[in-house]
Design an enzyme around this catalytic site. Sequence first.
Site, short mmCIF file in Angstrom:
data_model
loop_
_atom_site.label_atom_id
_atom_site.label_comp_id
_atom_site.label_asym_id
_atom_site.label_seq_id
_atom_site.Cartn_x
_atom_site.Cartn_y
_atom_site.Cartn_z
N LYS A 43 0.24 0.42 9.60
CA LYS A 43 0.92 0.68 8.33
C LYS A 43 -0.02 0.32 7.20
O LYS A 43 -0.59 -0.78 7.17
CB LYS A 43 2.20 -0.18 8.22
N LYS A 63 -1.26 -9.13 5.47
CA LYS A 63 -0.20 -8.82 4.51
C LYS A 63 1.06 -8.34 5.23
O LYS A 63 2.17 -8.81 4.96
CB LYS A 63 -0.68 -7.74 3.53
N LYS A 120 -5.42 1.49 7.10
CA LYS A 120 -5.66 2.00 5.75
C LYS A 120 -6.42 3.32 5.85
O LYS A 120 -7.09 3.58 6.86
CB LYS A 120 -6.47 0.99 4.93
N ASP A 170 -1.40 4.87 -2.26
CA ASP A 170 -2.23 3.83 -2.85
C ASP A 170 -2.78 4.44 -4.13
O ASP A 170 -2.20 5.38 -4.67
CB ASP A 170 -3.35 3.41 -1.86
N THR A 213 5.90 -2.91 -5.42
CA THR A 213 4.73 -3.79 -5.50
C THR A 213 4.76 -4.62 -6.78
O THR A 213 4.50 -5.84 -6.75
CB THR A 213 3.42 -2.98 -5.42
N SER A 237 8.09 -0.25 2.09
CA SER A 237 7.70 0.86 2.97
C SER A 237 8.30 0.66 4.36
O SER A 237 8.80 1.61 4.99
CB SER A 237 6.18 0.95 3.08
#
Length: 446
Positions: A92, A116, A128, A168, A211, A378
């Site tokens: 993720k 995280k 990522k 992102d 976020t 998410s």
Amino acid sequence: MQAKQYVEKVYEDLLKRNEGQVEFHQAAKEVFNSLISVFEKHPEYVENGILERIVEPERQLMFRVPWTDDKGNVQVNRGFRVQFNSAIGPYKGGLRFHPSVNLSIIKFLGFEQIFKNSLTGLPIGGGKGGSDFDPKGKSDREIMRFCQSFMTELSKYIGQDMDVPAGDIGVGGREIGYMYGQYKRLKTSYEGVLTGKGLTYGGSLVRTEATGYGLVYFVDEMLKGKGKNFEGKTVVVSGAGNVAIYAIEKVHQLGGKVITCSDSNGYIYDENGINLDTLKKIKEVERKRLTEYVKYHPQAKYTEGKGVWSIPCDIALPCATQNEINEEDAKTLVKNGVIAVGEGANMPSTLEAIDVFLNNKVLFGPAKAANAGGVAVSALEMSQNSMRYSWTFEEVDAKLKNIMKNIYENSVKAAKKYGFEDNYVVGANIAGFIKVAEAMMAQGIV
């Protein structure tokens, strides 16, 4: 071999195996520095090569992304996906579209994502991805063609139980929509394979705000731990994207005043407080530069080419990009009386800057803890997709707030247990690492 020597040896090997990947080196070093005391108490982690395995991605993908612009010219970009660790759940992590994207940046982001995601308490592993494609200045059709080409290759390696990307920098609702449409077209499957989707096709409420809201919830917990809060505090924010906008919104709701925001060209200083309606109009609707802000608010000042860290404040929230606060910036913030710093961006403070904050007793919320709200929601979106159900805004926001509180409390406990009280950097690294390490131990050497 002593724990310190062991960690140093693994880091030296990492440098040799990942030559020139400076962002990845920095992210690894920051984590490694925190883990020496863990290996002293847990020699079984050393015996089972946990550190050697956790710094090596399970899979690194790099691929060609050809597309045609509106003039019919063929363009070629690079696509990336680093699937770093799946010990506690499917990979993720977001997709970043920006000219600066390279393997080092994707690996640093993916490595951070392991810890995280672990801190959220939800079953998600670390990954990522992205591309060196720049959405700025492109038409909607050009962005659609790029996203479709990008997803044509990426779709071979992702799925709701394997890897669930999100957005992102440079990847918002528009880009997620185009990629989701192409995935569905290729796989003939309507599944929760991407998060950050639109509300009409499986998205979650609060995902846009997550976020920024989560960052402020975490900083609020740090302040409460010292008998303080946001009420009446002056706050400096960098960035003017999704994270910055909703961090500003939540600070205002909690009684603080945000006096700056910035983009890649410069920053706005508004002593009356940043007007959120104007900022949203410029950035979310018109997609223009911050210079437009002074047209609506002539009392505000726009400064080109400089960062915001010289502006005196009580609280600093870096929400732009990596390494935006250097050692001198940190010293300036301390000199001007900053009491708390919360990282809304990924790794926005250099290692030297972090040392300045910690040595001067500034409350410091590291990115892997403070900006985990985005990936937390998410994961909540994934849960809703699996249930074919949607929670209300209030329900998701309450879950987000509780997750951020738990991240803070777990970081505090881990820091105290290993002899680093009030050091949330060490606490977050240790708390995130141990959960993944235990899962890796249970699953054998794979």
